[in-house]
Scaffold this motif. Structure first.
Motif, PDB file in Angstrom:
ATOM      1  N   PHE A 138       0.831  -1.206   0.000  1.00 27.54           N
ATOM      2  CA  PHE A 138       0.000   0.000   0.000  1.00 27.54           C
ATOM      3  C   PHE A 138       0.862   1.251   0.000  1.00 27.54           C
ATOM      4  CE2 PHE A 138      -2.393   3.441   1.842  1.00 27.54           C
ATOM      5  CZ  PHE A 138      -3.648   3.321   1.261  1.00 27.54           C
ATOM      6  N   ASN A 139       1.899   1.289   0.820  1.00 25.82           N
ATOM      7  CA  ASN A 139       2.746   2.479   0.895  1.00 25.82           C
ATOM      8  C   ASN A 139       3.448   2.753  -0.426  1.00 25.82           C
ATOM      9  OD1 ASN A 139       2.062   2.966   3.562  1.00 25.82           O
ATOM     10  ND2 ASN A 139       3.796   1.805   4.382  1.00 25.82           N
ATOM     11  N   SER A 140       3.861   1.694  -1.119  1.00 24.14           N
ATOM     12  CA  SER A 140       4.480   1.868  -2.429  1.00 24.14           C
ATOM     13  C   SER A 140       3.503   2.502  -3.399  1.00 24.14           C
ATOM     14  CB  SER A 140       4.944   0.514  -2.994  1.00 24.14           C
ATOM     15  OG  SER A 140       5.940  -0.051  -2.182  1.00 24.14           O
ATOM     16  N   ARG A 141       2.263   2.034  -3.404  1.00 23.56           N
ATOM     17  CA  ARG A 141       1.261   2.571  -4.322  1.00 23.56           C
ATOM     18  C   ARG A 141       0.888   4.003  -3.968  1.00 23.56           C
ATOM     19  NH1 ARG A 141      -1.459  -1.944  -2.764  1.00 23.56           N
ATOM     20  NH2 ARG A 141      -3.385  -0.762  -2.419  1.00 23.56           N
ATOM     21  N   ALA A 142       0.840   4.293  -2.670  1.00 22.85           N
ATOM     22  CA  ALA A 142       0.475   5.647  -2.249  1.00 22.85           C
ATOM     23  C   ALA A 142       1.528   6.658  -2.671  1.00 22.85           C
ATOM     24  CB  ALA A 142       0.282   5.677  -0.732  1.00 22.85           C
ATOM     25  N   LEU A 143       2.793   6.267  -2.632  1.00 27.06           N
ATOM     26  CA  LEU A 143       3.864   7.173  -3.042  1.00 27.06           C
ATOM     27  C   LEU A 143       3.906   7.375  -4.548  1.00 27.06           C
ATOM     28  CD1 LEU A 143       6.749   5.916  -0.735  1.00 27.06           C
ATOM     29  CD2 LEU A 143       5.719   8.189  -0.682  1.00 27.06           C
ATOM     30  N   MET A 144       3.534   6.338  -5.295  1.00 27.28           N
ATOM     31  CA  MET A 144       3.595   6.407  -6.750  1.00 27.28           C
ATOM     32  C   MET A 144       2.504   7.339  -7.278  1.00 27.28           C
ATOM     33  SD  MET A 144       5.354   5.172  -9.243  1.00 27.28           S
ATOM     34  CE  MET A 144       5.309   4.881 -11.008  1.00 27.28           C
ATOM     35  N   GLY A 145       2.899   8.434  -7.903  1.00 26.40           N
ATOM     36  CA  GLY A 145       1.931   9.353  -8.489  1.00 26.40           C
ATOM     37  C   GLY A 145       1.052  10.035  -7.467  1.00 26.40           C
ATOM     38  N   ALA A 146       1.617  10.386  -6.294  1.00 27.22           N
ATOM     39  CA  ALA A 146       0.805  10.976  -5.230  1.00 27.22           C
ATOM     40  C   ALA A 146       0.136  12.271  -5.672  1.00 27.22           C
ATOM     41  CB  ALA A 146       1.664  11.212  -3.991  1.00 27.22           C
ATOM     42  N   ARG A 147       0.862  13.159  -6.330  1.00 30.53           N
ATOM     43  CA  ARG A 147       0.294  14.421  -6.796  1.00 30.53           C
ATOM     44  C   ARG A 147      -0.803  14.178  -7.827  1.00 30.53           C
ATOM     45  NH1 ARG A 147      -1.409  18.874  -5.388  1.00 30.53           N
ATOM     46  NH2 ARG A 147       0.406  18.900  -4.002  1.00 30.53           N
ATOM     47  N   GLU A 148      -0.562  13.247  -8.737  1.00 34.15           N
ATOM     48  CA  GLU A 148      -1.559  12.937  -9.761  1.00 34.15           C
ATOM     49  C   GLU A 148      -2.847  12.408  -9.131  1.00 34.15           C
ATOM     50  OE1 GLU A 148       2.431  12.915 -11.651  1.00 34.15           O
ATOM     51  OE2 GLU A 148       1.582  12.088  -9.812  1.00 34.15           O
ATOM     52  N   LYS A 149      -2.706  11.589  -8.100  1.00 32.04           N
ATOM     53  CA  LYS A 149      -3.887  11.038  -7.434  1.00 32.04           C
ATOM     54  C   LYS A 149      -4.703  12.132  -6.752  1.00 32.04           C
ATOM     55  CE  LYS A 149      -1.917   6.453  -6.850  1.00 32.04           C
ATOM     56  NZ  LYS A 149      -1.300   5.470  -5.952  1.00 32.04           N
ATOM     57  N   ILE A 150      -4.035  13.146  -6.218  1.00 31.28           N
ATOM     58  CA  ILE A 150      -4.745  14.272  -5.613  1.00 31.28           C
ATOM     59  C   ILE A 150      -5.578  14.992  -6.668  1.00 31.28           C
ATOM     60  CG2 ILE A 150      -4.431  16.545  -4.552  1.00 31.28           C
ATOM     61  CD1 ILE A 150      -1.981  15.356  -3.102  1.00 31.28           C
ATOM     62  N   ASN A 151      -4.989  15.206  -7.850  1.00 29.46           N
ATOM     63  CA  ASN A 151      -5.711  15.877  -8.936  1.00 29.46           C
ATOM     64  C   ASN A 151      -6.895  15.042  -9.421  1.00 29.46           C
ATOM     65  OD1 ASN A 151      -3.754  17.849  -8.747  1.00 29.46           O
ATOM     66  ND2 ASN A 151      -2.570  17.086 -10.489  1.00 29.46           N
ATOM     67  N   ILE A 152      -6.670  13.746  -9.577  1.00 23.43           N
ATOM     68  CA  ILE A 152      -7.741  12.837 -10.005  1.00 23.43           C
ATOM     69  C   ILE A 152      -8.867  12.837  -8.982  1.00 23.43           C
ATOM     70  CG2 ILE A 152      -8.306  10.391 -10.361  1.00 23.43           C
ATOM     71  CD1 ILE A 152      -5.430  10.115 -11.529  1.00 23.43           C
ATOM     72  N   ALA A 153      -8.505  12.788  -7.704  1.00 23.00           N
ATOM     73  CA  ALA A 153      -9.509  12.756  -6.639  1.00 23.00           C
ATOM     74  C   ALA A 153     -10.376  14.006  -6.661  1.00 23.00           C
ATOM     75  CB  ALA A 153      -8.818  12.603  -5.284  1.00 23.00           C
ATOM     76  N   ALA A 154      -9.748  15.173  -6.827  1.00 24.14           N
ATOM     77  CA  ALA A 154     -10.508  16.423  -6.858  1.00 24.14           C
ATOM     78  C   ALA A 154     -11.499  16.427  -8.014  1.00 24.14           C
ATOM     79  CB  ALA A 154      -9.551  17.607  -6.970  1.00 24.14           C
TER      80      ALA A 154
END
Length: 257
Positions: free
Chosen positions: A68-84
């Motif tokens: 989970f931690n590996s996935r959370a670090l991968m593309g963290a900024r992109e995931k924030i944008n996708i989530a918004a």
């Protein structure tokens, strides 16, 4: 970047792509090849990768899920944008199924402070903890067996919970998005819960960063025609998206910020 962060990203990259070269990794992370070799020695000791001449390969193919931690670090900024972007498609007062996984957790964080007054049904302990103090929000946790590391709930109890609910929208994270194969995941148990959640909802929003596009993993979750909207930071002309469009899926490409 700390060494543990670099190793987590390297692990995710190798497990996602299946292989990587020492030189390419050294260039990408701006470190020496010797440093990369030491990182990969540690990852090999964990059993997630295997070194070969000139590089490294994933140890077990499509059935091995990165931590989970590996996935959370991968593309963290992109995931924030996708989530918004995904949260913008939620309506006040809806009943929302919010998936487990790192991208779904980013969606939960994006909900905070929006005043949407949602009822959230989730198989994720992390999502429940993220939203438990959100005003006018009701949290329903499915129950089931806890997956170590993921803190997601799986098994018959979790599946049965979705048979009791009628929900408006499912915000789903997946590990693979393919135009022909549709949506897939590493885990049979997670896949079964996702399928039950799809059946409980009127519409399905998939949140997937660009690393998931074109990937096919062990467990089939849904065909292209079972999805209403895909929110991604991938290129709009990515080959994996053509099959989804042909099946009537709306694609929302989130620009980099």
């Amino acid at each position: 970047m700390e060494a543990h962060e670099r190793r987590a990203l390297i692990e995710q990259r190798v497990l996602s792509d299946g292989e990587a070269e020492f030189k390419a990794l050294a260039l990408e992370f701006d470190v020496s090849e010797m440093t990369i070799r030491r990182d990969l020695e540690l990852l090999e000791e964990r059993g997630s990768v295997r070194r070969v001449t000139g590089g490294v390969i994933a140890a077990h193919g499509t059935a091995v899920e990165p931590g989970f931690n590996s996935r959370a670090l991968m593309g963290a900024r992109e995931k924030i944008n996708i989530a918004a972007a995904a949260v913008a498609h939620l309506n006040h007062g809806e009943t929302v199924v919010l998936d487990s996984g790192s991208t779904a957790l980013a969606v939960a964080r994006a909900i905070v402070g929006k005043g949407l007054g949602l009822t959230v049904v989730t198989p994720s302990i992390l999502v429940a903890l993220e939203l438990h103090d959100e005003p006018n929000t009701t949290i329903l946790v499915t129950g089931g067996r806890v997956r170590p590391g993921e803190l997601s709930l799986v098994g018959a109890e979790s599946i049965e919970a979705f048979r009791r609910y009628n929900c408006d929208v499912y915000v789903m994270g997946v590990s693979g998005v393919d135009g022909k194969r549709g949506l897939s995941d590493y885990s049979n148990e997670e896949g079964a819960v996702k399928r039950a959640a799809i059946e409980a909802c009127d519409r399905v929003i998939v949140v997937a960063d660009a690393s998931k596009l074109g990937r096919v993993h062990l467990t089939n979750v849904a065909g292209p025609g079972e999805v209403d909207l895909l929110v991604t930071d991938g290129a709009v002309d990515h080959p994996a998206l053509a099959g989804l469009r042909a099946a009537g899926v709306q694609i929302e490409a989130v620009p980099a910020l």
